[in-house]
Scaffold this active site. Structure first.
Site, PDB file in Angstrom:
ATOM      1  N   ARG A 123       6.643  65.755  46.270  1.00  0.00           N
ATOM      2  CA  ARG A 123       6.971  64.449  46.853  1.00  0.00           C
ATOM      3  C   ARG A 123       6.180  64.287  48.146  1.00  0.00           C
ATOM      4  O   ARG A 123       6.338  65.087  49.071  1.00  0.00           O
ATOM      5  CB  ARG A 123       8.471  64.351  47.139  1.00  0.00           C
ATOM      6  CG  ARG A 123       8.941  63.005  47.696  1.00  0.00           C
ATOM      7  CD  ARG A 123      10.429  63.051  48.008  1.00  0.00           C
ATOM      8  NE  ARG A 123      11.207  63.530  46.887  1.00  0.00           N
ATOM      9  CZ  ARG A 123      12.461  63.956  46.976  1.00  0.00           C
ATOM     10  NH1 ARG A 123      13.081  64.004  48.149  1.00  0.00           N
ATOM     11  NH2 ARG A 123      13.095  64.374  45.901  1.00  0.00           N
ATOM     12  N   HIS A 145      18.279  70.547  41.539  1.00  0.00           N
ATOM     13  CA  HIS A 145      17.252  70.841  42.540  1.00  0.00           C
ATOM     14  C   HIS A 145      16.962  72.347  42.608  1.00  0.00           C
ATOM     15  O   HIS A 145      17.848  73.140  42.931  1.00  0.00           O
ATOM     16  CB  HIS A 145      17.766  70.339  43.902  1.00  0.00           C
ATOM     17  CG  HIS A 145      16.825  70.575  45.053  1.00  0.00           C
ATOM     18  ND1 HIS A 145      16.219  69.556  45.743  1.00  0.00           N
ATOM     19  CD2 HIS A 145      16.405  71.718  45.658  1.00  0.00           C
ATOM     20  CE1 HIS A 145      15.475  70.060  46.719  1.00  0.00           C
ATOM     21  NE2 HIS A 145      15.569  71.375  46.685  1.00  0.00           N
ATOM     22  N   HIS A 203      10.396  69.372  48.719  1.00  0.00           N
ATOM     23  CA  HIS A 203       9.542  68.787  47.684  1.00  0.00           C
ATOM     24  C   HIS A 203       8.115  68.576  48.190  1.00  0.00           C
ATOM     25  O   HIS A 203       7.160  68.658  47.413  1.00  0.00           O
ATOM     26  CB  HIS A 203      10.121  67.448  47.229  1.00  0.00           C
ATOM     27  CG  HIS A 203      11.256  67.558  46.260  1.00  0.00           C
ATOM     28  ND1 HIS A 203      11.075  67.759  44.910  1.00  0.00           N
ATOM     29  CD2 HIS A 203      12.600  67.489  46.453  1.00  0.00           C
ATOM     30  CE1 HIS A 203      12.252  67.798  44.300  1.00  0.00           C
ATOM     31  NE2 HIS A 203      13.198  67.642  45.217  1.00  0.00           N
ATOM     32  N   GLU A 241      23.140  70.123  44.762  1.00  0.00           N
ATOM     33  CA  GLU A 241      22.528  69.331  43.688  1.00  0.00           C
ATOM     34  C   GLU A 241      22.212  70.233  42.495  1.00  0.00           C
ATOM     35  O   GLU A 241      21.346  71.111  42.598  1.00  0.00           O
ATOM     36  CB  GLU A 241      21.240  68.665  44.195  1.00  0.00           C
ATOM     37  CG  GLU A 241      21.475  67.688  45.345  1.00  0.00           C
ATOM     38  CD  GLU A 241      20.196  67.148  45.951  1.00  0.00           C
ATOM     39  OE1 GLU A 241      20.281  66.165  46.717  1.00  0.00           O
ATOM     40  OE2 GLU A 241      19.108  67.698  45.659  1.00  0.00           O
ATOM     41  N   ASP A 289      13.060  68.818  40.532  1.00  0.00           N
ATOM     42  CA  ASP A 289      14.355  68.309  40.078  1.00  0.00           C
ATOM     43  C   ASP A 289      14.277  68.187  38.563  1.00  0.00           C
ATOM     44  O   ASP A 289      13.344  67.555  38.043  1.00  0.00           O
ATOM     45  CB  ASP A 289      14.647  66.928  40.675  1.00  0.00           C
ATOM     46  CG  ASP A 289      14.828  66.955  42.178  1.00  0.00           C
ATOM     47  OD1 ASP A 289      15.139  68.035  42.721  1.00  0.00           O
ATOM     48  OD2 ASP A 289      14.673  65.899  42.819  1.00  0.00           O
TER      49      ASP A 289
END
Length: 282
Positions: A122, A259, A167, A256, A174
């Site tokens: 990301r 993740h 990320h 999460e 993910d």
């Protein structure tokens, strides 16, 4: 005294051998020109903007069997639009993370499942986009689906959003599991009313994943990997994903279930900002 006019003489004709030679040379010149290779094309201009390190790859080039659903390149996410830095729906990872995920996929396939990734590398600009979105007043259009019980103003404080993010280091992913034989991917019904990510699986968006107790990017206590207020089947599916990923060298973020970060990541202190596109990969 006037001299008699002398008649002009015609130019002497070329000898036959010379004429034939000239014709042959001309023909050879034409043939050579016809068969001469074209000049090479000019070099392509170098891509502008930030570039990825040489060891960043497209995951599906390493393992084309992994399914992808890159949500931040679409409008189906908690922001409600594509995030800055996602011109293409690709999963980019460091080669170390991609190769580790390829081994996890082999184990998943042997167990009758396939991996499906929602997000990988990301860009920092995308994390900044999330920060800017979180600072805007009022709730978002995605609140009903993605954070039905946690106000937008508390998402950072509760640990569901963060900047910088792992990320951006290129070795975090993910993902979920899809049971084989994998169904045809469903298209997001954008015109349908949103359903909370905490709703029963038969009511949630059918994204082909096995039941994990919540949808992806569900900012809710039920998304914690060890949450107990979910079905037995969902707990078993989370446990399977965690076992596969842990055996493959990844570490889970306990808030999460989706993740995972490569434990031995090659860039533990570097946050990249190249775009999610093939042109950024060397």
């Amino acid at each position: 005294m006037t001299r008699p006019a002398v008649a002009a003489r015609p130019a002497a004709a070329l000898p036959a051998v010379v004429a034939v030679t000239l014709v042959a040379v001309a023909a050879a010149t034409v043939l050579t020109a016809c068969h001469r290779p074209p000049p090479p094309p000019p070099p392509a201009p170098a891509p502008s903007g930030p570039r990825a390190p040489a060891d960043v790859v497209v995951l599906t080039d390493v393992d084309p069997t992994v399914r992808t659903d890159i949500r931040y390149a679409t409008a189906h996410n908690f922001v409600g639009r594509p995030l800055d830095g996602y011109p293409e729906p690709l999963c980019l990872l460091t080669r170390a993370a991609a190769e580790a995920l390829r081994r996890v996929q082999a184990a998943a396939l042997a167990d009758g499942h396939t991996l499906k990734v929602y997000d990988c590398y990301r860009p920092q600009r995308a994390a900044d986009d999330m920060v800017a979105w979180a600072g805007q007043p009022g709730e978002s259009a995605g609140a009903v689906e993605f954070h039905p019980r946690v106000p937008k103003s508390e998402l950072f404080a509760e640990g569901y959003l963060g900047a910088p993010t792992a990320h951006s280091r290129g070795s975090t992913v993910d993902l979920t599991l899809v049971r084989l034989p994998a169904p045809t991917p469903s298209r997001y019904p954008s015109a349908a009313p949103p359903v909370p990510c905490t709703a029963p699986p038969q009511r949630r968006y059918p994204d082909d994943s096995v039941d994990m107790g919540t949808g992806f990017d569900c900012f809710d206590p039920l998304a914690a990997t060890a949450a107990t207020d979910i079905s037995r089947a969902a707990r078993a599916n989370r446990a399977l994903l965690r076992r596969l990923m842990t055996d493959g060298g990844f570490v889970n973020y306990d808030r999460e279930w989706w993740h995972y970060r490569l434990a031995d990541e090659p860039y533990p202190d570097t946050y990249f900002d190249f775009p999610v596109s093939r042109s950024a990969v060397r």
